[in-house]
Design an enzyme around this catalytic site. Structure first.
Site, PDB file in Angstrom:
ATOM      1  N   ARG A 514       0.828  -1.169  -0.160  1.00  0.00           N
ATOM      2  CA  ARG A 514       0.068   0.042   0.002  1.00  0.00           C
ATOM      3  C   ARG A 514       0.992   1.234  -0.098  1.00  0.00           C
ATOM      4  O   ARG A 514       1.704   1.317   0.759  1.00  0.00           O
ATOM      5  CB  ARG A 514      -1.121  -0.158   1.434  1.00  0.00           C
ATOM      6  CG  ARG A 514      -1.999   1.297   1.007  1.00  0.00           C
ATOM      7  CD  ARG A 514      -2.865   1.076   2.518  1.00  0.00           C
ATOM      8  NE  ARG A 514      -3.766  -0.003   2.151  1.00  0.00           N
ATOM      9  CZ  ARG A 514      -4.937   0.121   1.562  1.00  0.00           C
ATOM     10  NH1 ARG A 514      -5.318   1.525   1.169  1.00  0.00           N
ATOM     11  NH2 ARG A 514      -5.947  -0.655   1.367  1.00  0.00           N
ATOM     12  N   GLY A 515       0.585   2.352  -0.624  1.00  0.00           N
ATOM     13  CA  GLY A 515       1.402   3.561  -0.991  1.00  0.00           C
ATOM     14  C   GLY A 515       0.411   4.660  -1.052  1.00  0.00           C
ATOM     15  O   GLY A 515      -0.722   4.439  -0.844  1.00  0.00           O
ATOM     16  N   ASP A 624       9.449   9.798  -6.828  1.00  0.00           N
ATOM     17  CA  ASP A 624       8.987   9.202  -5.572  1.00  0.00           C
ATOM     18  C   ASP A 624       9.891   7.833  -5.397  1.00  0.00           C
ATOM     19  O   ASP A 624       9.539   6.640  -5.047  1.00  0.00           O
ATOM     20  CB  ASP A 624       7.864   8.820  -5.302  1.00  0.00           C
ATOM     21  CG  ASP A 624       7.490   8.371  -4.235  1.00  0.00           C
ATOM     22  OD1 ASP A 624       8.020   8.748  -2.884  1.00  0.00           O
ATOM     23  OD2 ASP A 624       6.457   7.752  -3.510  1.00  0.00           O
TER      24      ASP A 624
END
Length: 787
Positions: A514-515, A624
């Site tokens: 999950r991000g 990112d």
């Protein structure tokens, strides 16, 4: 005595200034005979004079003095070269600069007569100007660009960049960049037969807002500055990948219809591409001419279909001519030549959907002006009858087929009217252009090989269709099962339905990550491929188009995207499943990586980012980069995940710039906080943090408070300060004190020192001091096998 010395100094100064002349006084001339008759800018960057390219053809031009091929950026007489004997440029007493040929005929002149012009000067910007005694510019070459825009030169509503006709010539070509009637910068193909806008959209009624542009732009002005940044009043902005001061650049409308920024490497005197507008060369209209086909692959090529031949083998933009006579006749007089994964853009007589193949064929047979029809089967049949064949392209990602109308008796691979696909052997040979399309070297290929492959695929498709027809029945069963057959034989990038992915993930049962952009679930497709399915939140722009572009990016150190789902409110992306967890779970845990694996990971991440920044035609900035987004396969080869999503999430309505901060605290470059333009150097910074964490074995991105100190600072800041202070004081850096103690000293000292050195250079506050990713790859590769 003192006066004599001053006089001598003045004479020497005059001699020096005359030997490096950047000014031409009124009444002077430059002769084609005298190669020393040149004007050079004061900093020696640009030279102006006669430029000879062919045996007896000369142009009055401006070029880069120190580039290997003396790259020309402006010509006065681009379409009318003058003779190598007797031609000259004269700066006449009436203030006009005039170019005359050997017979005295005026070929070109400035519009500066009856003014107080008194000198011509070549500025350091590459601008040739005519000035008066007060220094006021009364004429300048910057107002009359050819194919190149230089830093500080503006592009306005009255100016246009026109490509050269072919590589190695100055003659005006068919591709141009200028403001159109709705005030938006566009690229246009203006050929002998047609004119067609191909960028930013080939659709004449395209919505400018989709592309982050605006037509409310009465000023119509753009400028390319010394940083390598281009800004237009229609809100189009882009920048060179090596953005910053001190690099000589040019923005050129190339002969192949693409707009590119070139940066000069002054040590090698060669140019490299640091930005380009068109990712897929075959998106350029007219590149292969009428009837010609642009083959999209690793390298773009032009070809003629069977039954056609080149009009001119030295200029593919002139297209192909049929070897048969086109006539009108009854439907039994014609057959169709099948070209899979091929289409010709535009010139649609009509459009029909849903429709069967036979009905689409009959539409073309019944219309004398129809030269071909395109048929696609993507859920339902789409039919496009074509009145002319321009802008042809072949791509394995294209789901349709073009059927060229040919005389029924023509010996070629064809589909005859009223029959199923049949193949007739052919030995037609075609000429294929070189990757640059105009290079002198040509190669010949035989279409029989291409169609043999197509036949094999067709047989497989036919078997699938027959099986589906046997298994199911119903009114529209043929269309449904034909599409199913396509899915069965193809594992390339494609769209998925929400139900498919819901079934593959067992109703999104197993969450594996999950991000910030969404949760990731493990799943298994019907063809037994194990995949990772990522749910994404709100995205702006055209989700399908953006994801399709990302899906074409392929590199061993990038996580492969297999497809997507865009159905109502559902937005999902399907990736390959990488089995060895993410880097953070293998670096900051008890099952930590050994040195060999760490160095391998550092090289792999660098290669992946270098591909995105320097080789990938989309020039992707990740935004990112962190251990959580680095996945490891069974051999501990790193694969970068979530690349391209920054562009997907940040294409905000009318603005193509990043509209909010992206990334993870601790890995984000200072540019985000300082509100500076975001470039590939933000990824370089994040890579530096990851590299130092690979060396140190701990989270350097975490914030800590040290005893006796009120202010908090990150481990990274403290680590960089201490390490740099040690180096500056001349103390020998003890690498054992820096590298992860859990390794027990089992690591290469040379590799470790180099990794720390690279990491420190990557996290420099000043982004211009950070290296590029391709240079990082080269440094690491040089010491890969040293222990």
């Amino acid at each position: 005595m003192t006066k004599a010395i001053l006089l001598l100094c003045l004479v020497l100064l005059l001699i020096k200034s005359s030997s490096s002349k950047n000014t031409l006084p009124i009444g002077s001339s430059l002769s084609v005979h005298h190669h020393s008759d040149l004007i050079t800018s004061q900093d020696n960057t640009f030279t102006c004079g006669f430029y000879g390219f062919e045996s007896n053809a000369y142009w009055f031009a401006i070029w880069f003095t120190n580039s290997e091929d003396r790259t020309v950026v402006w010509t006065a007489n681009r379409n009318t070269p003058v003779n190598g004997r007797g031609s000259k440029v004269t700066f006449r007493g009436d203030g006009a600069m005039v170019l005359t040929d050997v017979d005295g005929m005026v070929v070109w002149e400035t519009n500066t007569t009856s003014t107080d012009v008194n000198r011509a000067v070549l500025l350091d910007s590459g601008n040739l100007v005519l000035m008066n005694a007060k220094g006021k510019i009364l004429w300048q070459s910057f107002d009359y660009p050819t194919d190149t825009l230089l830093p500080s030169q503006t592009l306005t509503k009255s100016k246009i960049l026109i490509s050269a006709l072919r590589e190695g010539t100055f003659e005006s070509g068919h591709f141009s960049l200028n403001y159109n009637s709705i005030n938006v910068l566009t690229m246009i193909y203006d050929g002998p037969e047609i004119s067609s806008v191909y960028w930013p959209s080939p659709d004449p009624g395209f919505n400018v807002w989709i592309y982050g542009r605006t037509s409310y732009n009465s000023s119509r002005i753009a400028v390319f500055n010394n940083l390598g940044v281009f800004n237009s009043s229609d809100r189009w902005q882009f920048s060179a990948s090596d953005m910053g001061f001190g690099i000589k650049r040019r923005l050129t409308m190339d002969h192949d219809g693409n707009l590119r920024i070139y940066s000069l490497n002054e040590s090698t005197r060669s140019w490299s591409i640091s930005w380009q507008a068109i990712a897929k060369p075959c998106d350029v209209h007219g590149i292969c001419g009428r009837n010609g086909i642009c083959i999209q692959g690793e390298k773009q090529e032009c070809s003629c279909p069977p039954g056609y031949e080149w009009s001119n083998t030295t200029d593919f933009t002139l297209g192909c001519n049929p070897t048969f006579k086109k006539t009108c006749g009854n439907s039994t007089s014609f057959g169709f030549l099948e070209l899979p994964h091929t289409d010709y853009y535009g010139f649609d007589l009509n459009y029909s959907s849903p429709i069967s193949f036979e009905a689409c064929r009959d539409i073309c047979l019944g219309d004398c002006s129809c030269e071909a029809f395109s048929y696609r089967l993507t859920g339902e049949g789409f039919c496009f009858a074509k009145s002319a064949l321009f802008n042809g392209f072949t791509s394995l990602n294209f789901p349709g087929t073009i059927y060229l109308k040919v005389p029924r008796g023509m010996k070629t691979q064809s589909i005859l009217a009223g029959s199923k696909p049949t193949c007739v052997d052919t030995t037609i040979t075609i000429m294929v252009g070189s990757p640059s399309m105009y290079a002198s070297l040509k190669k010949r290929v035989k279409w029989v090989y291409l169609y043999s492959f197509a036949l094999a695929v067709g047989v497989v498709e036919a078997l699938v269709i027959l099986f589906g027809w046997w298994l199911f029945s119903g009114k529209n069963e043929l269309l449904v099962n034909l599409e199913y057959g396509y899915r069965m034989i193809s594992s390339q990038f494609r769209g998925f339905s929400y139900q498919e992915l819901k079934k593959a993930t067992q109703d999104f049962k197993v969450e594996i990550g999950r991000g910030g952009s969404g949760a990731v679930y493990k799943g298994t497709l019907e063809d037994e491929r194990v995949v990772a399915v990522k749910r994404v939140g709100d995205v702006s722009g055209e989700f399908s188009a953006e994801v399709s572009t990302i899906g074409q990016i392929n590199h061993m150190n990038l996580v492969r995207m297999w497809g997507f789902c865009s159905e109502k409110k559902h937005r999902l992306i399907v990736y390959e499943y990488v089995e060895n967890l993410s880097l953070d779970k293998r670096l900051f845990s008890s099952s930590f990586l050994q040195w060999k694996e760490r160095f391998k990971v550092a090289i792999g991440i660098a290669k992946g980012l270098a591909y995105l920044h320097h080789e990938c035609l989309e020039w992707v900035i990740h935004c990112d980069v962190k251990p959580e987004n680095i996945l490891l396969d069974h051999a501990f080869e790193p694969k970068i995940a979530d690349f391209g999503l920054a562009k997907l999430f940040e294409r905000g309505g009318q603005n193509s710039e990043f509209t909010k901060v992206r990334g993870t605290k601790g890995y984000m470059a200072p540019e985000w906080a300082h509100n500076l333009p975001i470039t590939a150097k933000v990824d370089v910074y994040s890579y530096g943090v990851v590299v130092l964490e690979l060396a140190k074995g701990i989270r350097l991105s975490s914030i800590v408070a040290h005893e006796g100190e009120e202010e908090e600072e990150s481990e990274l800041t403290r680590f960089v300060k201490v390490t740099k202070r040690t180096i500056q004081q001349g103390n020998e850096l003890c690498i054992e004190e820096i590298i992860d103690p859990r390794l027990g000293g089992l690591f290469s000292r040379h590799q470790a020192a180099k990794l720390v050195e690279i990491g420190l250079s990557c996290v420099e506050e000043d982004r211009n001091k950070r290296p590029t990713m391709d240079s990082v790859v080269q440094i690491l590769m040089d010491c890969e096998h040293e222990m």
